[in-house]
Structure formats: structure tokens, C-alpha cells
Design a protein around this motif. Sequence first.
Motif, PDB file in Angstrom:
ATOM      1  N   MET A  30       0.829  -1.210   0.000  1.00  0.00           N
ATOM      2  CA  MET A  30       0.000   0.000   0.000  1.00  0.00           C
ATOM      3  C   MET A  30       0.860   1.256   0.000  1.00  0.00           C
ATOM      4  SD  MET A  30      -2.898  -1.330  -0.175  1.00  0.00           S
ATOM      5  CE  MET A  30      -3.929   0.109  -0.024  1.00  0.00           C
TER       6      MET A  30
ATOM      7  N   CYS B  91       0.179   8.418   0.188  1.00  0.00           N
ATOM      8  CA  CYS B  91       0.255   7.195   0.980  1.00  0.00           C
ATOM      9  C   CYS B  91      -0.620   7.373   2.217  1.00  0.00           C
ATOM     10  CB  CYS B  91       1.699   6.896   1.382  1.00  0.00           C
ATOM     11  SG  CYS B  91       1.896   5.270   2.118  1.00  0.00           S
TER      12      CYS B  91
ATOM     13  N   HIS C  10      -3.474   4.711   4.363  1.00  0.00           N
ATOM     14  CA  HIS C  10      -4.173   3.430   4.299  1.00  0.00           C
ATOM     15  C   HIS C  10      -4.517   2.931   5.693  1.00  0.00           C
ATOM     16  CE1 HIS C  10      -0.246   1.888   5.449  1.00  0.00           C
ATOM     17  NE2 HIS C  10       0.268   2.592   4.455  1.00  0.00           N
TER      18      HIS C  10
ATOM     19  N   MET D 261      -8.569  -2.314   2.334  1.00  0.00           N
ATOM     20  CA  MET D 261      -7.671  -1.177   2.089  1.00  0.00           C
ATOM     21  C   MET D 261      -8.170  -0.330   0.924  1.00  0.00           C
ATOM     22  SD  MET D 261      -4.684  -1.311   3.924  1.00  0.00           S
ATOM     23  CE  MET D 261      -3.605  -2.443   4.779  1.00  0.00           C
TER      24      MET D 261
ATOM     25  N   GLN E 152      -9.931   3.475   0.931  1.00  0.00           N
ATOM     26  CA  GLN E 152      -9.358   4.601   0.194  1.00  0.00           C
ATOM     27  C   GLN E 152     -10.388   5.227  -0.735  1.00  0.00           C
ATOM     28  OE1 GLN E 152      -5.863   2.748  -1.554  1.00  0.00           O
ATOM     29  NE2 GLN E 152      -4.554   3.576   0.064  1.00  0.00           N
TER      30      GLN E 152
ATOM     31  N   LEU F 223      -7.559   5.873   8.993  1.00  0.00           N
ATOM     32  CA  LEU F 223      -6.438   5.618   8.106  1.00  0.00           C
ATOM     33  C   LEU F 223      -5.186   6.283   8.674  1.00  0.00           C
ATOM     34  CD1 LEU F 223      -8.886   4.953   6.255  1.00  0.00           C
ATOM     35  CD2 LEU F 223      -7.550   5.787   4.348  1.00  0.00           C
TER      36      LEU F 223
END
Lengths: 246, 78
Positions: free
Chosen positions: A168, A197, A199, A209, A213, B75
Motif C-alpha cells: 500500500m 500514501c 491506508h 484497504m 481509500q 487511516l
Amino acid sequence: MPTCTSANGVWQTWVTTSTITASTAYMSPTTSPYYNSTTTNVLTATNDTVYNHWVSTGGIAAHNYNNGNGDIYIKSLCALGESLYPHEHVNAYDHVARRPDENAHVYTWKEHLRKVQRRRIRRQSLKLLRTVLTREEWISLRTHGYFVVQGGETEVYYRIRWQHGDSMVANIDVLKLGADRAANDNWPMKSISTQLCCHLPTDYPIGDMLAAQKLMLKYEERKFLQRANCHPVSYTANIRSFRRAA
Amino acid sequence: MPTHSFSTMSSEHGDKKTVWNPDNADEVEAARREFDYLVKEKKYSAFVSKDDGSQGKRIDKFNPELGRMILVPQLVGG
């Protein structure tokens, strides 16, 4: 016929804990002519089932396995004195000396169960991903290994890549292109302004994942961009070719 | 019996579903508690989305009548 070679002291464990008769002459450590508490002992299984039973129940330190076709597998197993039960043989088959053309890998039950569980989790996450993506995005992911999402607030296009090894790292390209070219861009480096970046933690499966996103970029773009790290553009065709989850 | 559910992304399940019957007050309350715990305490983001992925939005409050919600953990920047 499969043959086990035990290290010192292991022999007795085999013959006293095994419930499958290999050869009655060998079953008793006191009567077996092969039993020796101080040297390596050799026992020949009558068939693979017997052999597998020994391996799964015995506290084997080291053994050679001859499968009858001339293929010798040398495995480094658990240390002497460790539990006799397979669920505690975590490192039992970690080191397998293989011939170059050999594709067989022997797993402990624990490894096997972990692998099955990981597959199931991965499959579930891909099912979730399928429901999060539109049909066009799903086809793009299957065909090209990526899909394009338009940011909910900035309306910038992002290309989310499924990379080799499910990596990722910087798998999101911020595109300079409009909608007409974003999905079929064929990777000109000049079309990427930067790479992002951001994740889920690494223990999450790939489907989760990519779905996270997409949802964040589409409906929570500002928060996503606040968390994301920008990477300089490095052009690599690091896309995983799509395969159905096993 | 009609049922609704929300999906929670999970490292242990891939897709963990919480199911309730909108006509059953106990089930709705249990689902609401689970939703509030994840969104307010664990800081998950909640989204509602169509099954074909075409439309959706972020939500903050649990709505037992919504057919399909997805909860996303926080996240982290890499």
C-alpha cells in the motif's frame, strides 16, 4: 517407504504416543532392536498415513523424509523438549530445504489454518470491495489493476492501484488529467502530480484497504488529504495483475 | 423478516456484519450501541452507499432504516 530419523530421546516419544501401529516390533522401546536412547533412531513407516501421524504427534527434532520417489525432504523441526502437540509446533516446518524444481511445501496444521483463515478474510474483504466500487471501477481494477476515483470536494482524479504483494506504499496517484483521460491514461509519468500514501493498518486485507481509500477520497476527501503523506512521483508499473481471490 | 446491516472493516473478518431487524427495538438498540462505540470512541468513519457503489455519503448518526452502511477505521499516513 517413508522413513523417519529421530534425534536422541525422541524415539521413545514416537513409539509411546503413537496410536497407529507402524510395526509391532518397533512399538516398544524396550523390545525394539532399533531403540537406543543415546543415538539416532530410525523407524520405517508402513505407509504415508503412519508417517504423517508420527510427524504430527511426535516431538521430532529432525528427520529425513523419503517419499519413495527418490525425493528427500530435509526439515528442521522443533527443538527437543517442546510440546508434542502440533498446534504448539509453531516453527516446526519453517526451514525446508528444497530442490530447485520442488514445489511441495509442508505446513504445520497451525500454519495451514492461518493460511485458510487469511484467504477467507481476504475473500470477504474483496466481496465488500466489489459492493463499494461501481461496475466500471471494478472492471478497471480487474483489467488494469487500478481504478480512478474523483475526489468529492476538489474533483481531482485519483488513481488507486492494487500493487504487487498488496503493498500500500504510495499506491494513489494524483492525476492532472480530466475525466476523459483519467481512466485510460496508460501511465504517462507527466500525468501524475504526486503520489499519496494513506491506508488502514497493515494487518487489514487488501479489499478493505482499497475500499477504505475509495470511500474516504469520495466522501471524506479533506480528512483523507490531511492524513496522507505525499511522495515524489516514481514511475513504476507496480500494478498487481488481478486474480480472483483463491 | 426484514433485516438491515452495517459492515465494519475488520482485520479479523475482512467484513464484519452487524445485523438487526428494524422492527425489533432490542436489536436496533444493540446495533446503535455498536455503531456509536465504533464511530464516537474508535473514531471510525461511517458511510452509506448504494450496492452498486454509485452513490453514497458520510453519516454521523445511526439510522436503523438505512439499508447499508460501511464503517471504516482510521487511516494512517504512510
